[in-house]
Design a protein around this motif. Structure first.
Motif, PDB file in Angstrom:
ATOM      1  N   SER A 177       0.792  -1.240   0.000  1.00  0.00           N
ATOM      2  CA  SER A 177       0.000   0.000   0.000  1.00  0.00           C
ATOM      3  C   SER A 177       0.826   1.293   0.000  1.00  0.00           C
ATOM      4  N   ARG A 201       6.504  -9.234   7.369  1.00  0.00           N
ATOM      5  CA  ARG A 201       5.909  -9.086   8.700  1.00  0.00           C
ATOM      6  C   ARG A 201       6.607 -10.016   9.661  1.00  0.00           C
ATOM      7  N   GLU A 217      -1.249  -4.889  -5.107  1.00  0.00           N
ATOM      8  CA  GLU A 217      -2.032  -3.708  -4.740  1.00  0.00           C
ATOM      9  C   GLU A 217      -2.649  -3.112  -5.994  1.00  0.00           C
TER      10      GLU A 217
END
Ligand code: DAH
Length: 345
Positions: A177, A201, A217
């Motif tokens: 994003s 992550r 995205e």
């Protein structure tokens, strides 16, 4: 010349002829060595002649001796020449040694990784709707990764995106994003882009998570884009990618950078909606987060929120590839095991 001397000279002539022939015909270094031993070796034929010279009359010995030396030189030179020739043959490759009955080695044919293929197909579908494909940095600033997207660091939305901090204010991006903000800063509307790439992550590697994974995205911004255009574009994509019979539904959700936000589900492509292990018996599979771009994001990048509207969405092509091929464990996608990957090429 005595009879003994004459017969020795004849013997030498024959020996020279046979020796030269044997050397010429030697097809490999071993055959050549055995010719050398036969003719020039310590117990070879030339040594025999040398030894019998002692038995002939003294006046013919010099002539026979000279002749014997001449034969020795001729054979030695021939040996050397043949040895060089054979060595050159070996260096050039043993053409006659090719075994045509040996089974051929399988030709290696590379293939596109199943996740890459999903990304390419989805980008193609959106390309028909006017989206171009761009990529961005995996090392990202906190500003682009969180702040510009209306995610305060102390907001619970940031909790799901615990990541790797490289330096003060620099992270491995937790999603693709941030490219929304980068693209909008660089270009004025209309904007329509697809952004594939890796995201990171602090997740453990397990059957449904990877600490580094692909995301895809999408962002569309223009004057007059409304929810209907958003929804019909997504529905078009679902039908093109998953098949005409596949149904889709929008469920309310929350993302700080979209308002309203929705999660998009598609009817399970494995059980057609009746319930199976792939869809956890719900009949639906969630394929993306999405929504209308939040005006706060437009403000952060300097777009006029009164003038422009748009929609955005983000999906995990890895998960989509798993659903598509019935792959039970996400780790298989990232192990680079050729035995596993070959079946998709
Ligand atoms: N960035 C979100 C995530 O990683 C996914 C996402 C949700 C992207 C909604 C979007 C969106 O563009 O509108 O979980």
């Amino acid at each position: 010349m005595t009879a003994a001397g004459a017969s020795l000279l004849e013997g030498l002539a024959a020996l020279e002829g046979e020796g030269l022939a044997a050397i010429r015909e030697a097809g490999d270094p071993e055959a050549l060595e055995s010719a050398r031993v036969d003719f020039l070796g310590r117990n070879g034929r030339l040594s025999d002649v040398m030894r019998s010279i002692a038995g002939v009359e003294p006046e013919v010995r010099p002539e026979v001796g000279q002749r014997a030396n001449a034969v020795k030189t001729a054979l030695s030179e021939a040996l050397e020449g043949r040895a060089e020739h054979l060595a050159a043959d070996v260096a050039a490759g043993p053409e006659e040694l090719v075994d045509v009955t040996m089974p051929a080695r399988r030709r290696w044919i590379g293939g596109v990784h199943p996740v890459t293929r999903v990304i390419d197909e989805i980008c193609d579908i959106f390309s028909d709707l006017g989206f171009s494909r761009v990529e961005g940095p995996e090392i990202e600033s906190v500003w682009y990764n969180f702040t510009a997207l209306n995610i305060p660091l102390d907001h619970p939305a940031a909790d799901t995106m615990d990541t790797f901090y490289l330096d003060d204010g620099v992270v491995l991006r937790t999603h693709t994003s941030p490219m929304q903000a980068r693209v909008m800063e660089a270009y004025q509307p209309p904007v329509r882009v697809m952004v594939p790439g890796l995201a990171y992550r602090r997740d453990s590697f397990d059957p449904s998570h990877a600490p580094a994974f692909e995301q895809l995205e999408g962002l569309a911004v223009d004057e007059g884009i409304d929810f209907i255009e958003f929804r019909s574009s997504i529905q078009h994509f679902v039908r093109e990618f998953f098949g005409k019979e596949t149904k889709s539904r929008f469920r309310p959700a929350f993302y700080p950078f979209t308002e309203p936000s929705a999660e998009v589900d598609v009817s399970c492509t494995v059980c057609q909606g009746s319930g199976c292990s792939t869809c956890k018996r719900t009949g639906w599979i969630t394929i993306m987060g999405s929504g209308m771009v939040d005006p706060a994001v437009f403000e952060a990048v300097g777009y006029d929120p009164e003038r422009y509207t748009g929609y955005a969405f983000g999906m995990g092509p890895g998960r989509i590839a798993m659903v598509r091929h019935g792959i039970p464990d996400m780790r298989l996608l990232y192990e680079g095991d050729v035995g596993f990957l070959e079946q998709f090429s």
